[in-house]
Design a protein around this motif. Structure first.
Motif, PDB file in Angstrom:
ATOM      1  N   ALA A  50       0.932  -1.398   0.065  1.00 39.71           N
ATOM      2  CA  ALA A  50      -0.120   0.084   0.154  1.00 39.71           C
ATOM      3  C   ALA A  50       1.004   1.176  -0.125  1.00 39.71           C
ATOM      4  O   ALA A  50       0.774   2.250  -0.873  1.00 39.71           O
ATOM      5  CB  ALA A  50      -1.136   0.050   1.214  1.00 39.71           C
ATOM      6  N   ASN A  51       1.922   1.202   0.752  1.00 42.55           N
ATOM      7  CA  ASN A  51       2.752   2.378   0.914  1.00 42.55           C
ATOM      8  C   ASN A  51       3.605   2.477  -0.426  1.00 42.55           C
ATOM      9  O   ASN A  51       3.691   3.612  -0.835  1.00 42.55           O
ATOM     10  CB  ASN A  51       3.538   2.367   2.193  1.00 42.55           C
ATOM     11  N   ARG A  52       4.048   1.335  -0.827  1.00 43.97           N
ATOM     12  CA  ARG A  52       4.818   1.493  -2.172  1.00 43.97           C
ATOM     13  C   ARG A  52       3.908   2.173  -3.256  1.00 43.97           C
ATOM     14  O   ARG A  52       4.589   2.852  -3.971  1.00 43.97           O
ATOM     15  CB  ARG A  52       5.496   0.226  -2.414  1.00 43.97           C
ATOM     16  N   ILE A  53       2.923   1.571  -3.396  1.00 43.86           N
ATOM     17  CA  ILE A  53       2.108   1.839  -4.580  1.00 43.86           C
ATOM     18  C   ILE A  53       1.515   3.298  -4.426  1.00 43.86           C
ATOM     19  O   ILE A  53       1.301   3.932  -5.202  1.00 43.86           O
ATOM     20  CB  ILE A  53       0.731   0.839  -4.676  1.00 43.86           C
ATOM     21  N   GLY A  54       1.129   3.629  -3.199  1.00 42.62           N
ATOM     22  CA  GLY A  54       0.557   5.066  -2.882  1.00 42.62           C
ATOM     23  C   GLY A  54       1.581   6.034  -2.828  1.00 42.62           C
ATOM     24  O   GLY A  54       1.140   7.169  -3.117  1.00 42.62           O
ATOM     25  N   HIS A  55       2.913   5.794  -2.819  1.00 40.47           N
ATOM     26  CA  HIS A  55       3.891   6.710  -2.648  1.00 40.47           C
ATOM     27  C   HIS A  55       4.299   7.210  -3.848  1.00 40.47           C
ATOM     28  O   HIS A  55       4.352   6.712  -4.756  1.00 40.47           O
ATOM     29  CB  HIS A  55       5.163   6.398  -1.860  1.00 40.47           C
ATOM     30  N   GLY A  56       4.040   8.788  -4.046  1.00 37.05           N
ATOM     31  CA  GLY A  56       4.025   9.229  -5.172  1.00 37.05           C
ATOM     32  C   GLY A  56       2.642   9.936  -5.473  1.00 37.05           C
ATOM     33  O   GLY A  56       2.732  11.153  -5.949  1.00 37.05           O
ATOM     34  N   GLU A  57       1.660   9.324  -5.612  1.00 38.94           N
ATOM     35  CA  GLU A  57       0.183   9.919  -5.583  1.00 38.94           C
ATOM     36  C   GLU A  57       0.016  10.608  -4.285  1.00 38.94           C
ATOM     37  O   GLU A  57      -0.754  11.473  -4.234  1.00 38.94           O
ATOM     38  CB  GLU A  57      -0.864   8.632  -5.640  1.00 38.94           C
ATOM     39  N   PHE A  58       0.548  10.251  -3.177  1.00 39.13           N
ATOM     40  CA  PHE A  58       0.384  10.623  -2.054  1.00 39.13           C
ATOM     41  C   PHE A  58       1.913  10.936  -1.295  1.00 39.13           C
ATOM     42  O   PHE A  58       2.681   9.984  -1.515  1.00 39.13           O
ATOM     43  CB  PHE A  58      -0.348   9.924  -0.808  1.00 39.13           C
ATOM     44  N   SER A  59       1.905  11.972  -0.169  1.00 39.16           N
ATOM     45  CA  SER A  59       3.320  12.047   0.257  1.00 39.16           C
ATOM     46  C   SER A  59       3.383  10.999   1.657  1.00 39.16           C
ATOM     47  O   SER A  59       2.140  10.346   1.833  1.00 39.16           O
ATOM     48  CB  SER A  59       3.473  13.161   1.011  1.00 39.16           C
ATOM     49  N   ALA A  60       4.333  10.599   2.120  1.00 38.34           N
ATOM     50  CA  ALA A  60       4.560   9.915   3.136  1.00 38.34           C
ATOM     51  C   ALA A  60       3.517  10.284   4.470  1.00 38.34           C
ATOM     52  O   ALA A  60       3.071   9.583   4.860  1.00 38.34           O
ATOM     53  CB  ALA A  60       5.806   9.711   3.604  1.00 38.34           C
ATOM     54  N   ALA A  61       3.489  11.662   4.736  1.00 46.44           N
ATOM     55  CA  ALA A  61       2.565  12.220   5.607  1.00 46.44           C
ATOM     56  C   ALA A  61       1.300  12.021   5.208  1.00 46.44           C
ATOM     57  O   ALA A  61       0.189  11.702   6.108  1.00 46.44           O
ATOM     58  CB  ALA A  61       2.618  13.653   5.721  1.00 46.44           C
ATOM     59  N   GLN A  62       0.665  12.078   4.143  1.00 49.87           N
ATOM     60  CA  GLN A  62      -0.471  11.907   3.684  1.00 49.87           C
ATOM     61  C   GLN A  62      -0.985  10.373   3.814  1.00 49.87           C
ATOM     62  O   GLN A  62      -2.074  10.010   4.371  1.00 49.87           O
ATOM     63  CB  GLN A  62      -0.711  12.248   2.327  1.00 49.87           C
ATOM     64  N   VAL A  99      -9.861  13.374  12.388  1.00 47.98           N
ATOM     65  CA  VAL A  99     -10.264  13.457  10.993  1.00 47.98           C
ATOM     66  C   VAL A  99     -10.116  14.953  10.749  1.00 47.98           C
ATOM     67  O   VAL A  99      -9.675  15.000   9.573  1.00 47.98           O
ATOM     68  CB  VAL A  99     -11.393  12.749  10.839  1.00 47.98           C
ATOM     69  N   ALA A 100     -10.281  15.728  11.543  1.00 49.02           N
ATOM     70  CA  ALA A 100     -10.153  17.236  11.125  1.00 49.02           C
ATOM     71  C   ALA A 100      -8.648  17.598  10.770  1.00 49.02           C
ATOM     72  O   ALA A 100      -8.546  18.443  10.045  1.00 49.02           O
ATOM     73  CB  ALA A 100     -10.738  18.079  12.019  1.00 49.02           C
ATOM     74  N   ALA A 101      -7.876  16.888  11.653  1.00 50.97           N
ATOM     75  CA  ALA A 101      -6.450  17.173  11.229  1.00 50.97           C
ATOM     76  C   ALA A 101      -5.858  16.674   9.684  1.00 50.97           C
ATOM     77  O   ALA A 101      -5.117  17.020   9.245  1.00 50.97           O
ATOM     78  CB  ALA A 101      -5.154  16.207  12.062  1.00 50.97           C
ATOM     79  N   VAL A 102      -6.932  15.806   9.075  1.00 51.98           N
ATOM     80  CA  VAL A 102      -6.612  15.291   7.810  1.00 51.98           C
ATOM     81  C   VAL A 102      -6.624  16.464   6.699  1.00 51.98           C
ATOM     82  O   VAL A 102      -6.101  16.697   5.835  1.00 51.98           O
ATOM     83  CB  VAL A 102      -7.708  14.338   7.156  1.00 51.98           C
ATOM     84  N   LEU A 103      -7.581  17.555   7.240  1.00 52.35           N
ATOM     85  CA  LEU A 103      -7.630  18.903   6.273  1.00 52.35           C
ATOM     86  C   LEU A 103      -6.297  19.494   6.463  1.00 52.35           C
ATOM     87  O   LEU A 103      -6.055  20.031   5.050  1.00 52.35           O
ATOM     88  CB  LEU A 103      -8.956  19.564   6.815  1.00 52.35           C
ATOM     89  N   PHE A 104      -5.635  19.652   7.430  1.00 48.23           N
ATOM     90  CA  PHE A 104      -4.384  20.336   7.368  1.00 48.23           C
ATOM     91  C   PHE A 104      -3.410  19.376   6.623  1.00 48.23           C
ATOM     92  O   PHE A 104      -2.695  20.107   5.978  1.00 48.23           O
ATOM     93  CB  PHE A 104      -4.062  20.649   8.921  1.00 48.23           C
ATOM     94  N   ILE A 105      -3.251  18.057   6.865  1.00 46.31           N
ATOM     95  CA  ILE A 105      -2.622  17.482   6.062  1.00 46.31           C
ATOM     96  C   ILE A 105      -2.409  17.468   4.510  1.00 46.31           C
ATOM     97  O   ILE A 105      -1.459  17.665   4.037  1.00 46.31           O
ATOM     98  CB  ILE A 105      -2.435  15.959   6.670  1.00 46.31           C
TER      99      ILE A 105
END
Length: 108
Positions: A50-62, A99-105
């Motif tokens: 999941a992290n390998r596939i997702g990294h690039g579309e999402f940042s590590a923090a995301q 979940v509100a923190a997601v908005l900031f990330i």
């Protein structure tokens, strides 16, 4: 979407590994640790891709933020359905703040 589904699967296994044994407190701790470790191996089989596939579309923090929100959702269902524990209003408020923190990330 693959990333989200893989993270969801990994969190199901991790929640079972971490909390599934709570209904079996009479089981020897060593056996619980070994069983949890084997279940956690399955979690890694989903989490790492999941992290390998997702990294690039999402940042590590995301990716980490997505994983934490999925963890809360999976844990909430597990806690109510499997452990038969109720979620109280303060749990819901705390989860909503996370979940509100997601908005900031995810804010650019």
């Amino acid at each position: 979407m693959r990333t989200i589904l893989l993270l969801l699967a990994s969190n199901v296994f991790m929640t079972i590994a971490w909390y599934g044994h709570l209904k079996y407190k009479q089981a020897p701790l060593f056996l619980v640790i070994v069983a949890s470790w084997l279940i956690a191996f399955l979690e890694y089989c989903f989490q790492v891709p999941a992290n390998r596939i997702g990294h690039g579309e999402f940042s590590a923090a995301q990716l980490k933020t997505i994983q934490e929100v999925i963890t809360l959702l999976v844990f909430s269902v597990f806690s109510v359905v499997y452990l038969r524990e109720s979620l109280r209003w303060n749990h819901a408020v705390g989860f909503l703040l996370i979940v509100a923190a997601v908005l900031f990330i995810f804010k650019r």
